[in-house]
Design an enzyme around this catalytic site. Structure first.
Site, PDB file in Angstrom:
ATOM      1  N   SER A 118       0.866  -1.230   0.047  1.00  0.00           N
ATOM      2  CA  SER A 118      -0.059   0.178  -0.027  1.00  0.00           C
ATOM      3  C   SER A 118       0.923   1.302  -0.020  1.00  0.00           C
ATOM      4  O   SER A 118       2.279   1.224   0.360  1.00  0.00           O
ATOM      5  CB  SER A 118      -0.941  -0.009   1.328  1.00  0.00           C
ATOM      6  OG  SER A 118      -1.803  -1.025   1.203  1.00  0.00           O
ATOM      7  N   GLN A 119       0.234   2.501  -0.528  1.00  0.00           N
ATOM      8  CA  GLN A 119       0.923   3.589  -0.627  1.00  0.00           C
ATOM      9  C   GLN A 119       1.111   4.006   0.916  1.00  0.00           C
ATOM     10  O   GLN A 119       0.301   3.867   1.834  1.00  0.00           O
ATOM     11  CB  GLN A 119      -0.024   4.629  -1.120  1.00  0.00           C
ATOM     12  CG  GLN A 119       0.557   5.831  -1.219  1.00  0.00           C
ATOM     13  CD  GLN A 119      -0.587   6.885  -1.805  1.00  0.00           C
ATOM     14  OE1 GLN A 119      -1.691   6.214  -2.655  1.00  0.00           O
ATOM     15  NE2 GLN A 119      -0.630   8.010  -1.651  1.00  0.00           N
TER      16      GLN A 119
END
Ligand code: SAH
Length: 207
Positions: A55-56
């Site tokens: 994930s970012q």
């Protein structure tokens, strides 16, 4: 590079100092394939193989902030992926139980937990739909894959007063970050929604 990323996260609205401090310590490049290493400190999601993504950083920070992690919290994560989110939780002092349905990713993450000597993490190669009844109830549950149907078994494995964070919605659209608080023994839930995100879908079975 890592310090700049943390400043960027603060500018984007992450205000929890403990979360920012921990993300300032963990080497995110360990969780990416070598080819992507120099991009590890950009605020972006990246491929980690098997069609999955880490994930970012903003998303990790956002979900972690919503979890309001307390030392010794027993937290269940569905979707180990690279292991980065689990590491953030462990560094915050939580006791982390993380489940991954893809064996290759499970093994890779487990190896990184050993390298980083993160003792507070137990990882399992399982289908997250079932949760981990044998270690329940959990103070908190975090899903890092999206679903439009929160598995009842996970709600059952949550303490009364506990919270569950999930990217809620269909896989073809953006999802809303949803926070469920279990407010009674019979499973009554308080629901709150925060912002739009895009996650890979939660899938059934192991691979
Ligand atoms: N938390 C991860 C991001 C994971 S991406 C990180 O920090 O890198 C979502 C992950 O959820 C993928 O690895 C995917 O395989 C996994 N996943 C999807 N459905 C699942 C299920 N039913 N049980 C366990 N893991 C699942």
């Amino acid at each position: 590079m890592r310090r700049r990323l943390i400043e960027e996260l603060a500018q984007k609205g992450i205000s929890d100092k403990a979360v920012l401090n921990v993300m300032n310590t963990i080497p995110r490049h360990f969780f990416l394939d070598n080819a992507f290493e120099e991009m590890a400190y950009q605020d972006k999601a990246f491929a980690i193989g098997e069609d999955q993504t880490i994930s970012q950083p903003y998303t990790v920070a956002f979900q972690t902030q919503l979890l309001n992690v307390q030392k010794r919290d027993k937290i269940l994560e569905i979707g180990t992926g690279s292991g980065y989110q689990a590491s953030v939780l462990a560094m915050l002092g939580a006791r982390v139980f993380t489940i991954e349905r893809i064996k290759v990713l499970h093994l890779k993450a487990k190896n990184i937990f050993e390298i980083l000597q993160l003792k507070g993490i137990r990882s399992y190669f399982k289908d997250g739909y079932k949760g981990l009844a044998e270690f329940s109830p959990f103070d908190k549950i975090i899903l890092t894959a999206s679903t439009s149907e929160v598995p009842t078994r996970l709600i059952e494995q949550l303490k009364v007063g506990g919270i569950l964070i999930v990217p809620y919605g269909n896989q073809n659209e953006t999802q809303k970050m949803m926070r469920l608080t279990k407010i009674s023994e019979n499973g009554d839930l308080k629901k709150e929604f925060f912002g739009d995100f895009r996650f890979v879908p939660m899938l059934k079975g192991r691979k």
